[in-house]
Structures are given as structure tokens and as C-alpha cells.
Design an enzyme around this catalytic site. Sequence first.
Site, PDB file in Angstrom:
ATOM      1  N   ASP A   8       0.879  -1.170   0.000  1.00  0.00           N
ATOM      2  CA  ASP A   8       0.000   0.000   0.000  1.00  0.00           C
ATOM      3  C   ASP A   8       0.917   1.221   0.000  1.00  0.00           C
ATOM      4  OD1 ASP A   8       0.886   0.318   2.610  1.00  0.00           O
ATOM      5  OD2 ASP A   8      -1.103   0.273   3.523  1.00  0.00           O
ATOM      6  N   CYS A  65       3.178  -3.231   3.838  1.00  0.00           N
ATOM      7  CA  CYS A  65       2.426  -2.033   4.217  1.00  0.00           C
ATOM      8  C   CYS A  65       3.205  -1.334   5.325  1.00  0.00           C
ATOM      9  CB  CYS A  65       0.981  -2.362   4.601  1.00  0.00           C
ATOM     10  SG  CYS A  65       0.746  -3.421   6.041  1.00  0.00           S
ATOM     11  N   THR A  67       2.977  -1.487   8.644  1.00  0.00           N
ATOM     12  CA  THR A  67       3.376  -2.435   9.697  1.00  0.00           C
ATOM     13  C   THR A  67       3.543  -3.862   9.179  1.00  0.00           C
ATOM     14  OG1 THR A  67       1.062  -2.909  10.169  1.00  0.00           O
ATOM     15  CG2 THR A  67       2.098  -1.122  11.446  1.00  0.00           C
ATOM     16  N   ILE A  69       1.073  -5.711   9.162  1.00  0.00           N
ATOM     17  CA  ILE A  69       0.010  -6.436   9.867  1.00  0.00           C
ATOM     18  C   ILE A  69      -1.264  -6.526   9.020  1.00  0.00           C
ATOM     19  CG2 ILE A  69      -1.470  -6.460  11.906  1.00  0.00           C
ATOM     20  CD1 ILE A  69       0.815  -5.009  13.417  1.00  0.00           C
ATOM     21  N   HIS A  98       9.720 -24.388   8.510  1.00  0.00           N
ATOM     22  CA  HIS A  98       8.701 -25.043   9.334  1.00  0.00           C
ATOM     23  C   HIS A  98       7.271 -24.834   8.836  1.00  0.00           C
ATOM     24  CE1 HIS A  98      11.421 -25.273  13.177  1.00  0.00           C
ATOM     25  NE2 HIS A  98      12.064 -25.642  12.081  1.00  0.00           N
ATOM     26  N   HIS A 133       6.737 -31.269   9.880  1.00  0.00           N
ATOM     27  CA  HIS A 133       6.096 -29.980   9.595  1.00  0.00           C
ATOM     28  C   HIS A 133       4.979 -30.131   8.560  1.00  0.00           C
ATOM     29  CE1 HIS A 133       9.096 -28.188  12.074  1.00  0.00           C
ATOM     30  NE2 HIS A 133      10.069 -28.687  11.321  1.00  0.00           N
TER      31      HIS A 133
HETATM   32  C1  RB5 Z   1      -1.632   2.823   6.461  1.00  0.00           C
HETATM   33  O1  RB5 Z   1      -1.617   4.050   7.124  1.00  0.00           O
HETATM   34  C2  RB5 Z   1      -1.370   1.689   7.435  1.00  0.00           C
HETATM   35  O2  RB5 Z   1      -2.476   1.520   8.255  1.00  0.00           O
HETATM   36  C3  RB5 Z   1      -1.056   0.429   6.680  1.00  0.00           C
HETATM   37  O3  RB5 Z   1       0.055   0.637   5.876  1.00  0.00           O
HETATM   38  C4  RB5 Z   1      -0.734  -0.789   7.529  1.00  0.00           C
HETATM   39  O4  RB5 Z   1       0.235  -0.498   8.478  1.00  0.00           O
HETATM   40  C5  RB5 Z   1      -1.875  -1.514   8.063  1.00  0.00           C
HETATM   41  O5  RB5 Z   1      -1.756  -2.557   8.715  1.00  0.00           O
END
Ligand code: RB5
Length: 145
Positions: A8, A65, A67, A69, A98, A133
Site C-alpha cells: 500500500d 504495508c 506495519t 500487519i 517449518h 512440519h
Molecule cells: C496505512 O496508514 C497503514 O495503516 C497500513 O500501511 C498498515 O500499516 C496496516 O496494517
Amino acid sequence: MKIAISSDHGGNNLRKEIVRLLDEMGIEYKDFGPQTDDSVDYPDYASPVAQGVAAGEYDRGILICGTGIGMSIAANKVKGIRCALVHDLFSAKATRGHNNSNVLAMGERVIGPGLATEIARTWLTEEFEGGRHETRIQKISDLEN
Ligand code: RB5
């Protein structure tokens, strides 16, 4: 090996670094963007990579992205995807050996480009160990059904 990669807006710079690594390693890839720094929704960019890997059009995917996450959560909603969020070299090696992870997620705002590039290099070259595994991965697949 053919890789699908996307990010992103929060991962644009690191995605370009990883694309440079893929070029250096001579690995074929499809870059799903984004092409601008405009704010976008990460599930829209996780989707073509995860769907493409799940469909067998690509061997593995890389998602970036801010994070890592959001990308990893979105990718792991797709059946057949084992996306690993990785920010250290030990985990990069272990998740291939694994978990046979088929998608790597990283956060551009979490680690620097040097470490991220080495994580990607390690993840791209490490082999799945199989054996015990394999049984565990089958049990993950069973959870999808
Ligand atoms: C974007 O601001 C941010 O939320 C996205 O890049 C990411 O970290 C989401 O998990």
C-alpha cells in the site's frame, strides 16, 4: 520461481527495494503496485497477490504495508495462503523451513531497508523441511475446511 508483489502507500518505498532485489536475484515477478503514493486500502492490494498465489499463478507472494500487519491479516483470509509477518532473520528462515509460508509480509515503518532486503533474500532461498512440519501444515489446511 515466479513472485507476486504489492504494497500500500505505506510500503511503496520498501516494495521498490524488494523489486530491485528480485531483479538482482534474477527472479521473475509481477508488481501489482500501487503506481502512485496516494493513500490506498491495503486489502485491495493484498488480494491479487494472495489470490494469484492461491490459484497457482505465482509460486509465492510478498506484501508490504506500514506495519505488515494489515497485509498479513488480509492475505491469510485467502484459502491456501500461509502468510508470515517477518521482521527478523531467524523467523524468515524458520517460517520457510517449518511453516512453508507462501507469502511474506513486512512493514516499511518497522524495519529499515537493509534488514528487510536480507529477510526477503533469506525467505526466497530457504527450503521447506517437510517431515513433521508437513503434518502440521495439513492440520492448518484442515482448519480451512
Ligand atoms: C496505512 O496508514 C497503514 O495503516 C497500513 O500501511 C498498515 O500499516 C496496516 O496494517
